[in-house]
Design a protein around this motif. Sequence first.
Motif, PDB file in Angstrom:
ATOM      1  N   ASN A 111       0.724  -1.346  -0.079  1.00 53.75           N
ATOM      2  CA  ASN A 111      -0.157  -0.089  -0.257  1.00 53.75           C
ATOM      3  C   ASN A 111       0.670   1.043  -0.057  1.00 53.75           C
ATOM      4  O   ASN A 111       0.455   2.424  -0.037  1.00 53.75           O
ATOM      5  N   ALA A 112       1.982   1.029   0.893  1.00 56.39           N
ATOM      6  CA  ALA A 112       2.734   2.383   0.385  1.00 56.39           C
ATOM      7  C   ALA A 112       3.697   2.902  -0.867  1.00 56.39           C
ATOM      8  O   ALA A 112       4.134   3.224  -1.043  1.00 56.39           O
ATOM      9  N   HIS A 113       3.319   1.627  -2.122  1.00 54.66           N
ATOM     10  CA  HIS A 113       4.125   2.044  -3.128  1.00 54.66           C
ATOM     11  C   HIS A 113       3.312   1.692  -4.563  1.00 54.66           C
ATOM     12  O   HIS A 113       3.380   1.893  -5.442  1.00 54.66           O
ATOM     13  N   GLY A 114       2.259   1.008  -4.170  1.00 55.87           N
ATOM     14  CA  GLY A 114       0.635   1.257  -5.692  1.00 55.87           C
ATOM     15  C   GLY A 114      -0.567   1.472  -4.534  1.00 55.87           C
ATOM     16  O   GLY A 114      -1.089   1.281  -3.608  1.00 55.87           O
ATOM     17  N   VAL A 115      -0.967   1.142  -5.938  1.00 54.70           N
ATOM     18  CA  VAL A 115      -2.680   1.941  -5.337  1.00 54.70           C
ATOM     19  C   VAL A 115      -3.757  -0.062  -6.043  1.00 54.70           C
ATOM     20  O   VAL A 115      -3.416  -0.750  -7.244  1.00 54.70           O
ATOM     21  N   HIS A 116      -4.695  -0.400  -5.159  1.00 54.44           N
ATOM     22  CA  HIS A 116      -5.080  -1.502  -5.680  1.00 54.44           C
ATOM     23  C   HIS A 116      -6.550  -0.631  -5.922  1.00 54.44           C
ATOM     24  O   HIS A 116      -7.373  -0.375  -5.132  1.00 54.44           O
ATOM     25  N   ASN A 117      -7.496  -1.853  -6.847  1.00 52.67           N
ATOM     26  CA  ASN A 117      -8.639  -1.469  -7.076  1.00 52.67           C
ATOM     27  C   ASN A 117      -9.686  -3.219  -8.611  1.00 52.67           C
ATOM     28  O   ASN A 117      -8.424  -3.624  -7.935  1.00 52.67           O
ATOM     29  N   SER A 118      -9.879  -3.169  -8.481  1.00 53.93           N
ATOM     30  CA  SER A 118     -10.675  -3.483  -9.253  1.00 53.93           C
ATOM     31  C   SER A 118     -10.174  -5.063  -9.875  1.00 53.93           C
ATOM     32  O   SER A 118      -9.863  -6.428 -10.305  1.00 53.93           O
ATOM     33  N   ASP A 119      -9.310  -4.080 -11.015  1.00 53.71           N
ATOM     34  CA  ASP A 119      -8.508  -5.101 -11.980  1.00 53.71           C
ATOM     35  C   ASP A 119      -6.654  -5.553 -11.327  1.00 53.71           C
ATOM     36  O   ASP A 119      -6.560  -6.407 -11.605  1.00 53.71           O
ATOM     37  N   GLY A 120      -6.891  -4.858 -10.381  1.00 51.50           N
ATOM     38  CA  GLY A 120      -5.275  -5.244 -10.041  1.00 51.50           C
ATOM     39  C   GLY A 120      -4.284  -4.196  -8.978  1.00 51.50           C
ATOM     40  O   GLY A 120      -4.773  -3.568  -8.543  1.00 51.50           O
ATOM     41  N   TRP A 121      -3.019  -4.428  -9.272  1.00 47.07           N
ATOM     42  CA  TRP A 121      -2.254  -3.201  -8.138  1.00 47.07           C
ATOM     43  C   TRP A 121      -1.771  -2.509  -9.537  1.00 47.07           C
ATOM     44  O   TRP A 121      -1.169  -3.188 -10.499  1.00 47.07           O
ATOM     45  N   TYR A 123       1.642   0.204  -9.305  1.00 49.17           N
ATOM     46  CA  TYR A 123       2.674   0.916  -8.473  1.00 49.17           C
ATOM     47  C   TYR A 123       3.497   1.859  -9.735  1.00 49.17           C
ATOM     48  O   TYR A 123       3.273   1.601 -10.409  1.00 49.17           O
ATOM     49  N   LEU A 124       3.258   3.100  -8.863  1.00 51.66           N
ATOM     50  CA  LEU A 124       3.398   3.867  -9.389  1.00 51.66           C
ATOM     51  C   LEU A 124       5.296   4.701  -9.372  1.00 51.66           C
ATOM     52  O   LEU A 124       5.801   4.060  -8.613  1.00 51.66           O
ATOM     53  N   ILE A 125       5.489   4.986 -10.957  1.00 53.11           N
ATOM     54  CA  ILE A 125       7.459   4.937 -10.845  1.00 53.11           C
ATOM     55  C   ILE A 125       7.920   5.641 -11.805  1.00 53.11           C
ATOM     56  O   ILE A 125       6.569   6.161 -12.323  1.00 53.11           O
ATOM     57  N   GLY A 126       8.990   6.482 -11.013  1.00 54.73           N
ATOM     58  CA  GLY A 126       8.704   8.037 -12.527  1.00 54.73           C
ATOM     59  C   GLY A 126      10.034   7.328 -13.311  1.00 54.73           C
ATOM     60  O   GLY A 126      10.736   6.288 -13.107  1.00 54.73           O
ATOM     61  N   GLU A 150       1.810   1.153 -17.994  1.00 51.44           N
ATOM     62  CA  GLU A 150       0.961   2.594 -17.856  1.00 51.44           C
ATOM     63  C   GLU A 150       1.669   4.230 -18.072  1.00 51.44           C
ATOM     64  O   GLU A 150       1.221   5.037 -16.828  1.00 51.44           O
ATOM     65  N   PHE A 151       1.900   3.951 -19.057  1.00 53.49           N
ATOM     66  CA  PHE A 151       2.689   5.308 -18.784  1.00 53.49           C
ATOM     67  C   PHE A 151       2.342   5.665 -20.702  1.00 53.49           C
ATOM     68  O   PHE A 151       1.787   4.941 -21.523  1.00 53.49           O
ATOM     69  N   THR A 173      14.611  14.265 -20.135  1.00 55.07           N
ATOM     70  CA  THR A 173      12.790  14.442 -19.987  1.00 55.07           C
ATOM     71  C   THR A 173      12.095  13.315 -18.773  1.00 55.07           C
ATOM     72  O   THR A 173      13.296  11.806 -19.053  1.00 55.07           O
ATOM     73  N   SER A 174      11.292  13.851 -17.641  1.00 56.06           N
ATOM     74  CA  SER A 174      10.644  12.577 -16.919  1.00 56.06           C
ATOM     75  C   SER A 174       9.712  12.171 -17.261  1.00 56.06           C
ATOM     76  O   SER A 174       8.822  13.200 -17.640  1.00 56.06           O
ATOM     77  N   PHE A 175       8.678  11.186 -16.646  1.00 53.45           N
ATOM     78  CA  PHE A 175       7.678  10.466 -17.239  1.00 53.45           C
ATOM     79  C   PHE A 175       7.518  10.249 -15.976  1.00 53.45           C
ATOM     80  O   PHE A 175       7.825   9.064 -14.912  1.00 53.45           O
ATOM     81  N   LEU A 176       5.809   9.833 -15.687  1.00 52.57           N
ATOM     82  CA  LEU A 176       5.278   9.419 -14.607  1.00 52.57           C
ATOM     83  C   LEU A 176       3.883   8.619 -14.707  1.00 52.57           C
ATOM     84  O   LEU A 176       3.355   8.945 -15.318  1.00 52.57           O
ATOM     85  N   GLY A 177       4.356   7.080 -14.453  1.00 51.59           N
ATOM     86  CA  GLY A 177       3.210   6.602 -14.844  1.00 51.59           C
ATOM     87  C   GLY A 177       3.356   5.105 -13.534  1.00 51.59           C
ATOM     88  O   GLY A 177       3.596   5.496 -12.697  1.00 51.59           O
ATOM     89  N   ALA A 178       3.155   3.928 -14.248  1.00 53.28           N
ATOM     90  CA  ALA A 178       2.555   2.823 -13.212  1.00 53.28           C
ATOM     91  C   ALA A 178       2.826   1.790 -14.375  1.00 53.28           C
ATOM     92  O   ALA A 178       2.787   1.295 -15.349  1.00 53.28           O
ATOM     93  N   PHE A 179       3.725   0.526 -13.403  1.00 56.92           N
ATOM     94  CA  PHE A 179       3.805  -0.935 -14.369  1.00 56.92           C
ATOM     95  C   PHE A 179       2.208  -1.474 -12.814  1.00 56.92           C
ATOM     96  O   PHE A 179       1.668  -1.638 -11.593  1.00 56.92           O
ATOM     97  N   PHE A 180       1.584  -1.736 -13.830  1.00 56.41           N
ATOM     98  CA  PHE A 180       0.505  -3.019 -13.427  1.00 56.41           C
ATOM     99  C   PHE A 180       0.485  -4.199 -13.517  1.00 56.41           C
ATOM    100  O   PHE A 180       0.766  -5.132 -14.116  1.00 56.41           O
ATOM    101  N   VAL A 181      -0.076  -4.639 -12.513  1.00 56.09           N
ATOM    102  CA  VAL A 181      -0.082  -6.376 -12.347  1.00 56.09           C
ATOM    103  C   VAL A 181      -1.742  -6.938 -11.680  1.00 56.09           C
ATOM    104  O   VAL A 181      -1.607  -6.454 -10.440  1.00 56.09           O
TER     105      VAL A 181
END
Length: 214
Positions: A111-121, A123-126, A150-151, A173-181
Amino acid sequence: MSGRAWQAAGVTGGALLLIAGCTWGAHKDPPAAADPSEAPGPPVGSVEHPRPVDCVDGTTPLPGQEAGSTATAGRPWSPPGSPSSHSGRDDVTVGPLTLQGLRGLAAGDQNAHGVHNSDGWHYLIGASVRDGGSVTVTIGTEQRARAGLEFGGGQSMGPAPAVTFSACADAATSFLGAFFVAGDGRACVPLDIRPSDAAPQRVVISFFHGECPA
């Protein structure tokens, strides 16, 4: 019939046969109808056509400052704030691309590194790319059914199996997105990371799954 009449008739008949022969010889079958539609190309975000994550999707630093990160406003799963804090030792760097803190997700509090919903987790990564660099990241075949990137793209776009990061020509250049599992969010996920001017490199990332085989 006189000889001249027969001669005239012969000339006329020969001319008719010659004309008919030319007509028959000139006849050709109509060309086959062309296929009105060509096969569509691979969809954007597929392995064959990675989703582009370009300069306009990222941020560049102000003079004298480090590169920042983009906001993820609009994504329903997006947590506030910035990617997980890290010291740099957990970064994954291949060519001009750095994925910040990606090796630091093997254990700890999900929970300190990601968000959970009905699809899965999620994980916010720069991610950051040196100026002018281009790198493609592809989820390995072993986990494409569960994991995605998810970028880039709009909020309606789902996780993609492959993305290509392209920095601005004159600035890092920096990008903010996520890895989904999917599911419980725990997996060893192989990544094939290929800079535009080098061979791909395989990296295996543990998402709260303990130690993963290399």
